[in-house]
Design a protein around this motif. Structure first.
Motif, PDB file in Angstrom:
ATOM      1  N   PRO A   1       0.809  -1.231   0.000  1.00  0.00           N
ATOM      2  CA  PRO A   1       0.000   0.000   0.000  1.00  0.00           C
ATOM      3  C   PRO A   1       0.835   1.271   0.000  1.00  0.00           C
ATOM      4  CG  PRO A   1      -0.818  -1.562   1.626  1.00  0.00           C
ATOM      5  CD  PRO A   1       0.507  -2.086   1.157  1.00  0.00           C
ATOM      6  N   LEU A   2       1.979   1.233   0.687  1.00  0.00           N
ATOM      7  CA  LEU A   2       2.835   2.418   0.710  1.00  0.00           C
ATOM      8  C   LEU A   2       3.319   2.780  -0.687  1.00  0.00           C
ATOM      9  CD1 LEU A   2       5.007   1.669   3.886  1.00  0.00           C
ATOM     10  CD2 LEU A   2       3.019   3.182   3.697  1.00  0.00           C
ATOM     11  N   ALA A   3       3.513   1.754  -1.513  1.00  0.00           N
ATOM     12  CA  ALA A   3       3.994   1.997  -2.873  1.00  0.00           C
ATOM     13  C   ALA A   3       2.851   2.272  -3.844  1.00  0.00           C
ATOM     14  CB  ALA A   3       4.801   0.790  -3.347  1.00  0.00           C
ATOM     15  N   PHE A   4       1.779   1.497  -3.752  1.00  0.00           N
ATOM     16  CA  PHE A   4       0.767   1.516  -4.807  1.00  0.00           C
ATOM     17  C   PHE A   4      -0.417   2.443  -4.544  1.00  0.00           C
ATOM     18  CE2 PHE A   4       2.885  -2.607  -5.479  1.00  0.00           C
ATOM     19  CZ  PHE A   4       3.266  -2.431  -6.804  1.00  0.00           C
ATOM     20  N   SER A   5      -0.740   2.732  -3.294  1.00  0.00           N
ATOM     21  CA  SER A   5      -1.859   3.646  -3.034  1.00  0.00           C
ATOM     22  C   SER A   5      -1.594   5.048  -3.575  1.00  0.00           C
ATOM     23  CB  SER A   5      -2.173   3.698  -1.530  1.00  0.00           C
ATOM     24  OG  SER A   5      -2.705   2.472  -1.093  1.00  0.00           O
ATOM     25  N   PRO A   6      -0.402   5.635  -3.311  1.00  0.00           N
ATOM     26  CA  PRO A   6      -0.138   6.953  -3.912  1.00  0.00           C
ATOM     27  C   PRO A   6      -0.121   6.902  -5.437  1.00  0.00           C
ATOM     28  CG  PRO A   6       1.403   6.512  -2.126  1.00  0.00           C
ATOM     29  CD  PRO A   6       0.693   5.231  -2.404  1.00  0.00           C
ATOM     30  N   LEU A   7       0.436   5.824  -6.018  1.00  0.00           N
ATOM     31  CA  LEU A   7       0.454   5.707  -7.475  1.00  0.00           C
ATOM     32  C   LEU A   7      -0.956   5.635  -8.047  1.00  0.00           C
ATOM     33  CD1 LEU A   7       3.324   3.204  -8.428  1.00  0.00           C
ATOM     34  CD2 LEU A   7       3.105   5.612  -9.106  1.00  0.00           C
ATOM     35  N   THR A   8      -1.808   4.841  -7.398  1.00  0.00           N
ATOM     36  CA  THR A   8      -3.186   4.702  -7.878  1.00  0.00           C
ATOM     37  C   THR A   8      -3.912   6.032  -7.806  1.00  0.00           C
ATOM     38  OG1 THR A   8      -3.239   2.411  -7.103  1.00  0.00           O
ATOM     39  CG2 THR A   8      -5.349   3.455  -7.551  1.00  0.00           C
ATOM     40  N   ALA A   9      -3.807   6.700  -6.650  1.00  0.00           N
ATOM     41  CA  ALA A   9      -4.481   7.991  -6.481  1.00  0.00           C
ATOM     42  C   ALA A   9      -3.970   9.021  -7.491  1.00  0.00           C
ATOM     43  CB  ALA A   9      -4.284   8.497  -5.057  1.00  0.00           C
ATOM     44  N   LEU A  10      -2.650   9.024  -7.718  1.00  0.00           N
ATOM     45  CA  LEU A  10      -2.063  10.001  -8.645  1.00  0.00           C
ATOM     46  C   LEU A  10      -2.529   9.781 -10.072  1.00  0.00           C
ATOM     47  CD1 LEU A  10      -0.061  12.284  -9.280  1.00  0.00           C
ATOM     48  CD2 LEU A  10       1.741  10.545  -9.435  1.00  0.00           C
ATOM     49  N   PHE A  11      -2.460   8.536 -10.545  1.00  0.00           N
ATOM     50  CA  PHE A  11      -2.756   8.278 -11.951  1.00  0.00           C
ATOM     51  C   PHE A  11      -4.250   8.175 -12.253  1.00  0.00           C
ATOM     52  CE2 PHE A  11       1.726   7.403 -12.054  1.00  0.00           C
ATOM     53  CZ  PHE A  11       2.097   7.781 -13.335  1.00  0.00           C
TER      54      PHE A  11
END
Length: 440
Positions: free
Chosen positions: A380-390
Motif C-alpha cells: 500500500p505504501l507503494a501503490f496507493s499513492p500511485l493509484t491515487a495520482l494516476f
C-alpha cells in the motif's frame, strides 16, 4: 484413513463457509466506502488512501502475530487457534449489517483494522497446517490445490450471492454465515495436533528444528516466537528462504493490483457492485475448475516447481492485461488467465511445507503468512499513492492502470526467483508416533 478423510472434509466445509461469508462483502465494500466518504463520486483519493493505510496497519500487525498464531497452533492444536479468528471476524461484519452510515462505517473501519491483524490469512494458513498434519508429502500439493479450489468455490458462491442481494442483506448474510462456520467448526472438526489429550512436546519440536538448522546458529524455539525465531526458520533451508522471497514479491504484486483494480475500474469504466461481482465470479470459476480438476492432474505430472513458475508468469500476464484495458470487456477476458495463475500459491506452500518437520507446520505456514503480511505493509505504501495520482487529473501522463503495471513488474521478480528454486530432500525428523500422516 476414514477418520482423517472425515476430518479433511469437515475442514473443507469449515473453510468454505468462512470464506463464503468473507468474500460476499468484497464487491459491496467499495460502494459502501465511496458512499460514506465521497458520496456521488466515482473517484475518491481519500478512500484509496484509507484502504492503503488499513492494509499497512493490518500487515504490520500480522507480521508479528501470524508466527505467534502458528506456533501456538503447534502447541495447543489447530482447532483451538481456528476459534479465535473465526469468532473475531463476526464483529466488524455485524456493524455494517446494522447500518452503513458514515459513523458506522468508521466504526467498522477501526474495528476491522484491529481485528484483521489476527484474522487476515490465519484461517487459511491454519487449514494448510491441518492438511500437512494429515496428508503425506507425496500427495500434499494436490490436497493443497483442492483446499485452494474450495476457497475459489467459496469466492464464486459469495460473489454470486452478492449479485442478487441488496447491500444491507449482503452484510447481514455474511455476518450470519460467519457464525454458522464457527459453530460448524466447533461441532464437527476433529483436532489434528493433539496426541493423547496433550500437545506435542516441546522436545520433539526442538529436535525437528535442530535437524535442519545451521550448526553454528542453533536456536531453540521458545513458547512465544520473536523476530529472531522467524529468522531462524528462514535459515533452516535455502529453499524455504527462496519460498519466502517469492511469497513476498508475489504478495506485493497481488495486493497492489487488487487494491488498485476496483478503484481503477470504477474510475475508468464506471463499474459498480454488480459488475465487480461478475468479474470476481469469472475469476473464481476459473480458479475452482483449475484447482479442483487441473491441478491434481498436472502437479504429479509436471512437478510443483514448474507449475509454480507457470502460475507466476500468467499472474504477471493477468496484471498486464488489466493495466492496459482499452474497453470494459478486457478485464473480463483478462480474468480468464487465473485458470493458470492460481497454481502458484498452493505449489509454493507445498514446497515450503516439505522443507520443515511435520511438527513445525504451524510455524512454517505462519512464518510465510507473516512475510506476506509484511508485503501487505509495503504494497500500500507503494501503490496507493500511485493509484491515487494516476486516477486524478494531475497525473504526469495519461495511464490510469500504471500502478497495476508496476504490480506486474513486482510479480515478475517473483517469477524469476521461482525459476531458481530447488527443492531439497524432505526431512522426517519426528517419529512415526508423532506424525501419523496418510496418503489422500
Amino acid at each position: 484413513m476414514e477418520k482423517l478423510s472425515s476430518g479433511l472434509s469437515h475442514l473443507f466445509m469449515t473453510v468454505f463457509l468462512y470464506c463464503f461469508s468473507g468474500f460476499m462483502v468484497i464487491p459491496a465494500i467499495t460502494d459502501v466506502t465511496m458512499s460514506a466518504i465521497c458520496p456521488g463520486k466515482d473517484e475518491c483519493s481519500l478512500a484509496i488512501y484509507l484502504s492503503g493505510i488499513q492494509q499497512a496497519i493490518v500487515g504490520l500487525g500480522s507480521l508479528l502475530i501470524m508466527p505467534l498464531v502458528g506456533n501456538l497452533s503447534d502447541k495447543y492444536g489447530r482447532k483451538v487457534m481456528l476459534t479465535v479468528p473465526m469468532t473475531l471476524t463476526i464483529f466488524p461484519l455485524a456493524i455494517l449489517a446494522y447500518s452503513r452510515r458514515k459513523e458506522f462505517f468508521y466504526a467498522y473501519y477501526v474495528l476491522r483494522t484491529l481485528i484483521s491483524m489476527v484474522t487476515e490469512g490465519s484461517v487459511q494458513f491454519l487449514a494448510l497446517a491441518y492438511v500437512a498434519d494429515n496428508v503425506a508429502e507425496s500427495g500434499r500439493v494436490s490436497v493443497f490445490g483442492i483446499l485452494s479450489g474450495i476457497v475459489s468455490c467459496a469466492f464464486v458462491c459469495g460473489n454470486l450471492s452478492t449479485r442478487f442481494l441488496s447491500t444491507s442483506a449482503t452484510f447481514q448474510v455474511a455476518a450470519g454465515g460467519t457464525v454458522v462456520s464457527l459453530l460448524y467448526m466447533r461441532m464437527f472438526l476433529p483436532e489434528s495436533m493433539m496426541r493423547n489429550g496433550s500437545a506435542i512436546s516441546e522436545a520433539t519440536e526442538t529436535d525437528c528444528l535442530l535437524e535442519k538448522a545451521p550448526k553454528k546458529t542453533l536456536q531453540v524455539f521458545k513458547t512465544l516466537p520473536s523476530l529472531d525465531d522467524t529468522i531462524s526458520m528462514l535459515r533452516t533451508s535455502k529453499t524455504f528462504s527462496q519460498a519466502a522471497v517469492i511469497s513476498f514479491f508475489s504478495t506485493v504484486a497481488e495486493v497492489g493490483a487488487s487494491a488498485s483494480l476496483m478503484y481503477y475500474l470504477k474510475a475508468q469504466f464506471h463499474f459498480d457492485k454488480d459488475q465487480f461481482a461478475d468479474l470476481m465470479i469469472i475469476n473464481g470459476i476459473a480458479g475452482t475448475v483449475s484447482q479442483l480438476i487441473l491441478m491434481p492432474i498436472l502437479a504429479p505430472a509436471v512437478g510443483e516447481n514448474k507449475l509454480l513458475s507457470v502460475g507466476l508468469f500468467f499472474s504477471c500476464v493477468n496484471m498486464l492485461l488489466y493495466s492496459i484495458a482499452w474497453d470494459s470487456w478486457v478485464p473480463y477476458a483478462a480474468s480468464l488467465t487465473s485458470v493458470v495463475a492460481i497454481f502458484a500459491m498452493p505449489c509454493l506452500r507445498s514446497i515450503a511445507s516439505k522443507e520443515i518437520g511435520p511438527c513445525e507446520q504451524g510455524k512454517a505456514q505462519g512464518c510465510l503468512t507473516g512475510i506476506c503480511s509484511f508485503a501487505n505493509v509495503v504494497s500500500p505504501l507503494a501503490f496507493s499513492p500511485l493509484t491515487a495520482l494516476f486516477l486524478s487529473e494531475s497525473a504526469p501522463f495519461r495511464f490510469p492502470g500504471f500502478s497495476i503495471l508496476c504490480a506486474a513488474f513486482a510479480g515478475m521478480i517473483a517469477f524469476v526467483q521461482s525459476i531458481k528454486i530447488r527443492t531439497a530432500k524432505p526431512i522426517t525428523c519426528c517419529t512415526d508416533e508423532n506424525s501419523s500422516t496418510v496418503e489422500p
